[in-house]
Design an enzyme around this catalytic site. Sequence first.
Site, short mmCIF file in Angstrom:
data_model
loop_
_atom_site.label_atom_id
_atom_site.label_comp_id
_atom_site.label_asym_id
_atom_site.label_seq_id
_atom_site.Cartn_x
_atom_site.Cartn_y
_atom_site.Cartn_z
N ASP A 122 10.87 42.99 17.45
CA ASP A 122 9.99 41.97 16.64
C ASP A 122 9.12 41.08 17.63
O ASP A 122 9.72 40.57 18.51
CB ASP A 122 10.58 41.03 15.56
CG ASP A 122 9.88 40.49 14.51
OD1 ASP A 122 9.87 40.94 13.57
OD2 ASP A 122 8.98 39.48 14.88
N HIS A 133 10.78 40.39 7.95
CA HIS A 133 10.91 41.09 9.40
C HIS A 133 11.88 42.23 9.17
O HIS A 133 11.80 43.15 9.86
CB HIS A 133 11.11 40.13 10.44
CG HIS A 133 9.90 39.07 10.56
ND1 HIS A 133 9.03 39.07 11.82
CD2 HIS A 133 9.56 38.26 9.87
CE1 HIS A 133 8.43 38.07 11.39
NE2 HIS A 133 8.45 37.38 10.33
#
Length: 533
Positions: free
Chosen positions: A129, A24
Amino acid sequence: MHAVGLMAAPEMHFLLVPLVAQGHIIPMVDLARLIAARGPRVTILTTPVNAARNRPAVDAAANAGLAVELVELPFPGPQLGLPEGLENADQMVDRTMYLKFFQAIWKMADPLEEYVRALPRRPDCLVADSCNPWTAGVCAAFGIPRLVMHCPSAYFLLAVHNLSIHGVYDRVGDDETEEFEVPDFPVRAVGSKATFRGFFQWPGVEKEQQDVLDAEATADGMLINTFRGMEGAFVDAYAKALGKRTWAVGPTCAASAVMGDADAKAGRGNRADVDAGHIVSWLDARPQASVLYISFGSIAQLPAKQVEELARGLEASGRPFVWAIKEAKADVAVRALLDDEGFEERVKDRGLLVRGWAPQVTILSHPAVGGFLTHCGWNATLEAISHGVPALTWPNFADQFSSERLLVDVLRVGVRSGVKLPAMSSTGVDVGVQVTSEDVEKVVAELMDGGTEGVARRSRAKELAAEARAAMEEGGSSYTDLGDMIRYVSELSRTRCHEKKASSTSLPSMATDLGSKNGHEKIEADAALSVHS
Ligand code: UDP
């Protein structure tokens, strides 16, 4: 990468908040570079350990003239009893730590709020995210536009969404293996709960799962690390299902800054445990498309008996390979196999072992690499696609089974290794050996040779790579989507600032403060520049 019209005065300001996991952070650092290359200033907020890992990449971008910086937020892990310095999912030695790990992540809302409150001006946008829903409250309090960044494929997002809203997960209940077809899906996709599990779809994290859904529902838009040429049907269907503005801005790894700069490639996400130059020389001595690269990403760990089967299969295959074998760091049985039982010595003429973090993009971009045995993490998948390397798919958990389906069934650039289930069941039971040494030998031969079908697969992979790169170039779909996103945020930030004026918690908008000349009109000028240059 060219910094279009970068000006001395800061303009729009983006905050990027990645999940503290390699799969990520890496694409978010790429995204920071891409946004900054279009004019805005970008701050990546992450914890000290993760900042240190990514500082070389960010410093390199800053030295190249981009307005990108890293800011550290303290990680509240120790408040919950996690060891000091445990700040990334790849440091989790024990899956019972996961709940506390996510609870600690949720607590990062406090240091984030403190950081925002101390800023001289309100940022124009926060990109979080999708697994960082705790950012939503902070953005709402300060009137900051918020976008959600999705790090898995649009295929996976849509499949999980459709399975939920059509009640398929509820219907199968605890049966993890009952097969079903994903309803209302652009392609035929068959699997089970075990192989279509969404993020946070485990017992014990129901609140976290709901937070993720709520934060997505209230976001001002979504970014997905994919490109329309490959996943357009899934992107459009997902955007429609959620009624959200959605921009496909990837594959971020195919941006020329990542592809072109040797140091940026070698140091992606972490310092490699081997000299990248040594690997490159080793690969230079091998014929084109002859080497198999093997990696299971940053988190998945194969059990020792499965590592042994893989090792025996690779040995029997007779082919050159580079194997990122991070299991060798902590697993005594794996070290014994490599050292005491002589595996490394036996294959030393054609096998290169990296005992830890490998410079993956450096390896995949080398012409000697002709196949990638991958766990199908979405970044690994995009990296294989962007470099035109056919995949041998070996998924372990989460979205990885969906990436396998996309690679093999939809894009037809992959061969299955034969894994049927996640390496761990939802209750933490190790499912044991799923691919024997004979299977490995057979599928490696199929991927690396494969006769007429192998040639066709390789050629499709090369075409797809060209499309992926074109999407990121000026005028490409992802390049255009990113520009649209920045323009949209510019307008939204201005509106939100007016709405928020009366509120005592609001900070003035940077773009509004600097006036339209330096802020919003600048973006339009950049867009015009980029079209005409
Ligand atoms: N990676 C790397 N070296 C390694 C292992 C992983 O550079 O030894 C990078 C890889 O290139 C990718 C990321 O780490 O960008 C892992 O993300 P992915 O989605 O593939 O898998 P995850 O680690 O999240 O399971």
